[in-house]
Every structure is written in structure tokens, then in C-alpha cells.
Design an enzyme around this catalytic site. Structure first.
Site, short mmCIF file in Angstrom:
data_model
loop_
_atom_site.label_atom_id
_atom_site.label_comp_id
_atom_site.label_asym_id
_atom_site.label_seq_id
_atom_site.Cartn_x
_atom_site.Cartn_y
_atom_site.Cartn_z
N GLU A 143 8.48 0.82 11.65
CA GLU A 143 9.59 1.76 11.48
C GLU A 143 8.98 3.15 11.56
OE1 GLU A 143 12.57 0.74 11.37
OE2 GLU A 143 12.39 -1.33 10.73
N LYS A 154 0.88 -1.19 0.00
CA LYS A 154 0.00 0.00 0.00
C LYS A 154 0.90 1.22 0.00
CE LYS A 154 -2.12 3.08 1.97
NZ LYS A 154 -1.95 4.51 1.58
N GLU A 211 8.93 15.55 16.30
CA GLU A 211 9.42 15.36 14.94
C GLU A 211 8.74 16.37 14.01
OE1 GLU A 211 8.35 11.78 12.72
OE2 GLU A 211 10.45 11.67 12.10
N GLY A 219 1.42 4.12 13.43
CA GLY A 219 2.11 2.92 13.89
C GLY A 219 1.49 2.36 15.16
N GLU A 236 1.87 7.84 15.22
CA GLU A 236 0.43 7.78 15.48
C GLU A 236 -0.20 6.59 14.75
OE1 GLU A 236 1.97 10.62 14.15
OE2 GLU A 236 2.29 11.35 16.19
N GLY A 250 6.12 4.66 8.86
CA GLY A 250 5.33 5.88 8.84
C GLY A 250 5.34 6.55 10.19
N SER A 251 4.27 7.24 10.49
CA SER A 251 4.24 8.07 11.69
C SER A 251 3.99 7.22 12.95
CB SER A 251 3.13 9.11 11.56
OG SER A 251 1.89 8.46 11.43
N CYS A 300 13.25 10.09 8.12
CA CYS A 300 13.00 9.61 9.49
C CYS A 300 14.25 9.77 10.35
CB CYS A 300 12.54 8.16 9.46
SG CYS A 300 13.60 7.12 8.47
#
Ligand code: TAP
Length: 484
Positions: free
Chosen positions: A257, A182, A388, A240, A238, A235-236, A291
Site C-alpha cells: 500500500e 514493525k 507526492e 515498497g 521507494e 509506506g513509501s 496516502c
């Protein structure tokens, strides 16, 4: 000729290019704000079809291939990425707004290197023979096998999509898994081109599907799917956290990650020119949408004002503009939301009393650009040093001795990466052991490689990708004991 004649824009579903069951979404060029192409959006029904095809291949043609054959296919994928290097680099620049030079020297070669690295592992995934105390006085023969996890959902962010897709596909396919990818809404194009490459290289239909779509629809359908065995997410924090909690309820395997707030520590004896150059790269590469961006610059007090001046100078030398102009060193941020978010953090840094020494604004033309920005006279508790930002914003913080530097480096909820600039080999290894981060680089920023494990401590994630760790993360370990 229209953009749909040139740009990939359909689902790659079980070996076929198809329209999506959830309509389309606009893929925007961040450097111009124009729509590039309407991309097909996958529905939950499309996800079902892709997962069923992936499941079937776990006992089909793919499962029957020996590791050496999977390796040959992955090596061909690497060759075809190199053949299409220019196309892939241009798709990345167009879709994300990054200077085309960056995917040319990093993302595309790294993706090829990743497939080639895992081509080498495919026929070397071995178990071990383990001596035991035996079974009620009888000897035993025990050994382990590493088997594929099954159907893996690879959920990819927009910042370095081709490279991160390769990091997920390379080890998963080497280990015999099947994968539904995705891509992020903001950057599906290079991964769709990669889908065609995988098919051309001989990956059987259904082994990999690429389903662009909304996170809340396509991504969520993958997370909820009973027949998906593992979620590999980048990804973020949140999203995650949301995925980790959902996966826990069905005991899906997860690799997460997530983000970072990585320190770059400049010790008193550092080679200043190298440290400033590397630190600036760690701040401004990909417009700071990395990241592992080294956004907290921790500098020994004796060098503090020199480093602040030099970083402000490095910021002012960046050339913002057209990603396809060879003179451009910084492109646009990925979208308007990201631009507003970064400008919001800059305003907050000023409101909390940090001193703005470079940048701070958006240029007065179209595109989601933000000037490279440096804050001085900041402390580690300010919002700009804690959260971040995912933009070209660096915060320079002084320290008095190496123990102070380690304390500051570790005073964060994140733990993805850290850089240490020093000529003192003892200090380098001492700090490398003391800093809480999944990767520590000495005298260079982002020295990544497909052979090296990658992942974070603390809120930066769970698990590791790449190298042998990538194979471990994509296999289940089974023990077989024969009572003799
Ligand atoms: P996210 O918003 O978390 O999106 C990542 C992916 O998750 C996208 O494909 C997104 O789809 C999808 N998604 C969103 N909601 C979902 C849901 N409910 N279920 C399943 N999937 C869902 O992150 P981003 O904005 O793309 O990337 C920025 C973040 O990623 C930063 O925090 C950065 O640090 C982190 N990042 C980490 C790394 C590593 S290696 N640690 C590398 C790159 C980026 P949509 O695009 O459609 O929303």
C-alpha cells in the site's frame, strides 16, 4: 515519575515486554521537538525470536482454535480499544503531532470497527465445491480450502499507525495467521499499547509480536527472513519497491500500500460549499500526511477563481497549534525531515511558476509545523502536481470539460483514490468508471470502511486490504480433488 513509567517503550516479543537487542532510539514529540521517550530497538536476533514464536503458533494453541474462538478474541480486542479510546487517541496525538480530535473521531473508532468486522469473518472463511469434467471417465469431488498464509510481517508507516496496524492484524488474525509488526520509528506508541490489548483479549503469546526499530535493521531483517511467508507493507513507493524486489527473490507474498497523488474533481454543477469543505479536508487532514490526500484539485474553469478563493479562505481559517488544544485544527508534521521536504516542494512550486495564494511558510515557533498552502495557476506537469508531497499543500488546476478532467486525473503514475464532486448521477458513475484509482468517492472525501477493499492501482501498490479482499490476501487457496 518519568516518561518510561507512563509510555510504552519496550519490545512486545513473544508475549513478554523486553529491552531490544539494538539499543534504543529517541521518539520525538513533533509539536515541541522534545524527546518523549527512548524506545527499544529490535535487533535481527529479536526478529528471529519473534518469527520462531510466530511459526510455532501455526501448529500450536492458535492453530487449534476454531474460527469462532478467534472471532471472539478479535471482538474483545475491539471492545478493549473502545475502553482505551482516550489513551490511544492521546498517544497518537503525542507521537505524530495530529490534533487529538482526529484520532478520537477516526483512527481509534476505525481500528475498533476493523477488529469487529474481522471478528465476524473468522468463522466464515469458506471454500467452494467446483464441478469438473471428471478424471478419465470417473467422477470427482473437488473443493477449495482457504488456509492461513503463515507468518506475516506487517510493516507500518507513521501517519495513521493504529489504524493501519488494525487493517493488517484484523484480517491476518481472522484467517489464522501469526504476525510480527514493525511500527515506524516516528510512531510506535499506540501500536505498543495495542500489543497489550491483544494479550489482554486472549491472543496467545507468540501469535503477535510488536518490534519497534529501524527500517534498515528490524524491517530489513523481517524482509530477509526465510521463515516469513508474507510482507504486508504500507509506506513509501521507494521502500515498497525495495521490499517487492527482495520478496520476489524468495517468492514471499506481498501486499504493498504505497503513496498517491489523488485528484479531487469539481464538476461545473457541484455543490460548491460542500465541495470546498470536503476538498479542504482532503488537503489538510492529518497535515496532509494521508496516502489518499486529494492534492490535485481539478476544477471546471467556470468555477476556478471562486474555488481558489474559497480554498485560500479555508486555509487561512485553519488553527495551527498544540494538538491537545480543542481549538487546534492542524498540528505539526511528523519530523524535521518531513517539514524540510514539504517546504522544499513549496519553494519548487514557486520556482516553477505556480501562484501561491495561501500559506507557504513555517510558523516562527518550535515544532515541525507548516502552514496550509494552496497553489493556483498551476498545471499538471509541475513537480508539485506530479510528486507526492505528504504535507498540507494543494495544487488547483482548471479543466474545460469532463473528458479533460479524466485525462488530467489519470495523468499520474499513482492510482490510489479520487473524489468527484457533482450533482449529476450520470456524470458521477461515468467518471468513476473512467478514473484509474483503487477507490473513487462521490461527494465526500475518504469514505473508508473496514468492509470495503482498500488499495491502489499503478505505483500506488499491489493487492487489497480490508473486507473479503483482506481475507483473500491473507489466505492461500488450496484445491482438493477426490477421484470417486
Ligand atoms: P517509509 O519510509 O516507506 O516507511 C514505512 C515503514 O517501512 C516504516 O516502518 C519504516 O521504518 C519501514 N522501512 C524503511 N526501510 C525499510 C527496509 N529497508 N525494510 C523494511 N522496512 C523498512 O514510509 P513513511 O515515511 O513511514 O510513510 C510515508 C509514505 O507512506 C507515503 O509515501 C505515503 O503515501 C505512504 N502511505 C501509504 C498508505 C496507504 S494505505 N497506501 C498509508 C499511509 C502512508 P522506519 O520508520 O524505521 O524508517
Amino acid at each position: 515519575m518519568t516518561s518510561t513509567d507512563i509510555l510504552p517503550h519496550q519490545l512486545f516479543l513473544a508475549g513478554e515486554w523486553r529491552d531490544g537487542g539494538a539499543g534504543t532510539f529517541a521518539d520525538v514529540n513533533p509539536a515541541t521537538e522534545d524527546t518523549l521517550v527512548e524506545v527499544a530497538a529490535a535487533s535481527a536476533e529479536d526478529v528471529n525470536t519473534a518469527v520462531a514464536a510466530a511459526r510455532a503458533q501455526l501448529s500450536g494453541e492458535w492453530a487449534a482454535l476454531p474460527g469462532s474462538q478467534r472471532g471472539r478474541i478479535l471482538a474483545r480486542v475491539a471492545d478493549l480499544i473502545e475502553r482505551d479510546a482516550e489513551i490511544l487517541a492521546r498517544l497518537e496525538a503525542l507521537d505524530i503531532g495530529k490534533p487529538v480530535m482526529q484520532p478520537t473521531v477516526l483512527d481509534v473508532p476505525n481500528a475498533a470497527r476493523t477488529f469487529r468486522h474481522f471478528a465476524g469473518w473468522a468463522d466464515k472463511i469458506t471454500g467452494t465445491v467446483i464441478p469438473t469434467d471428471g478424471y478419465f471417465g470417473r467422477p470427482t469431488h473437488s473443493y477449495t480450502r482457504r488456509e492461513p498464509v503463515g507468518v506475516i510481517a506487517a510493516i507500518v508507516p507513521w501517519n495513521t499507525p493504529l489504524m493501519i496496524a488494525a487493517w493488517k492484524l484484523g484480517p491476518a488474525l481472522a484467517a489464522g495467521n501469526t504476525v510480527v509488526v514493525k511500527p515506524a520509528e516516528d510512531a510506535p506508541l499506540s501500536i505498543l499499547h495495542l500489543a497489550g490489548i491483544l494479550q489482554e483479549a486472549g491472543v496467545p503469546d507468540g501469535v503477535v509480536s510488536v518490534l519497534p526499530g529501524l527500517g534498515s535493521v528490524t524491517g530489513q531483517a523481517l524482509v530477509d527472513h526465510a521463515d516469513v511467508d508474507k510482507i504486508s507493507f504500507t509506506g513509501s513507493p521507494e521502500v515498497g519497491r525495495h521490499i517487492g524486489m527482495a520478496a520476489a527473490s524468495s517468492f514471499k507474498r506481498v501486499t504493498l500500500e504505497l503513496g498517491g497523488k489523488s485528484p479531487q474533481v469539481i464538476l461545473a454543477d457541484a455543490d460548491i460549499e460542500a465541495a470546498v469543505g470536503g476538498t479542504a479536508m482532503g488537503l489538510f487532514f492529518n497535515q496532509g500526511q494521508v496516502c489518499a490526500a486529494g492534492t490535485r484539485v481539478l476544477v471546471h474553469r467556470s468555477l476556478y477563481s471562486d474555488v481558489v478563493d474559497a480554498l485560500a479562505g479555508a486555509a487561512s481559517q485553519q488553527v495551527l497549534g498544540d494538538p491537545f488544544d480543542q481549538a487546534t485544527t492542524m498540528g505539526a508534521l511528523v519530523n524535521k525531515k518531513q517539514q524540510d521536504r514539504v517546504l522544499g516542494y513549496i519553494a519548487k512550486g514557486q520556482a516553477e511558476g505556480a501562484r501561491l495564494v495561501a500559506g507557504g511558510a513555517r510558523p516562527d515557533h518550535a515544532g515541525f509545523f507548516v502552514q496550509p498552502t494552496i497553489f493556483a495557476d498551476a498545471d499538471n506537469d509541475m513537480t508539485i502536481a506530479r510528486e507526492e508531497i505528504f504535507g498540507p499543500v494543494g495544487t488547483v488546476i482548471p479543466f474545460d470539460d469532463p473528458a479533460d478532467a479524466v485525462r488530467l486525473a489519470n495523468a499520474t503514475t499513482y492510482g490510489l483514490a479520487a473524489t468527484i464532486w457533482t450533482k449529476d448521477v450520470t456524470a458521477a458513475h461515468t467518471l468513476a468508471a473512467q478514473v484509474h484509482a483503487g477507490a473513487v468517492w462521490v461527494n465526500g472525501w475518504a469514505a473508508i470502511d473496514a468492509a470495503l477493499p482498500w488499495g491502489g492501482m499503478k505505483s500506488s501498490g499491489i493487492g487489497r486490504e480490508l473486507g473479503w479482499s483482506g481475507i483473500v490476501a491473507n489466505t492461500e487457496e488450496k484445491v482438493v480433488t477426490v477421484v470417486l
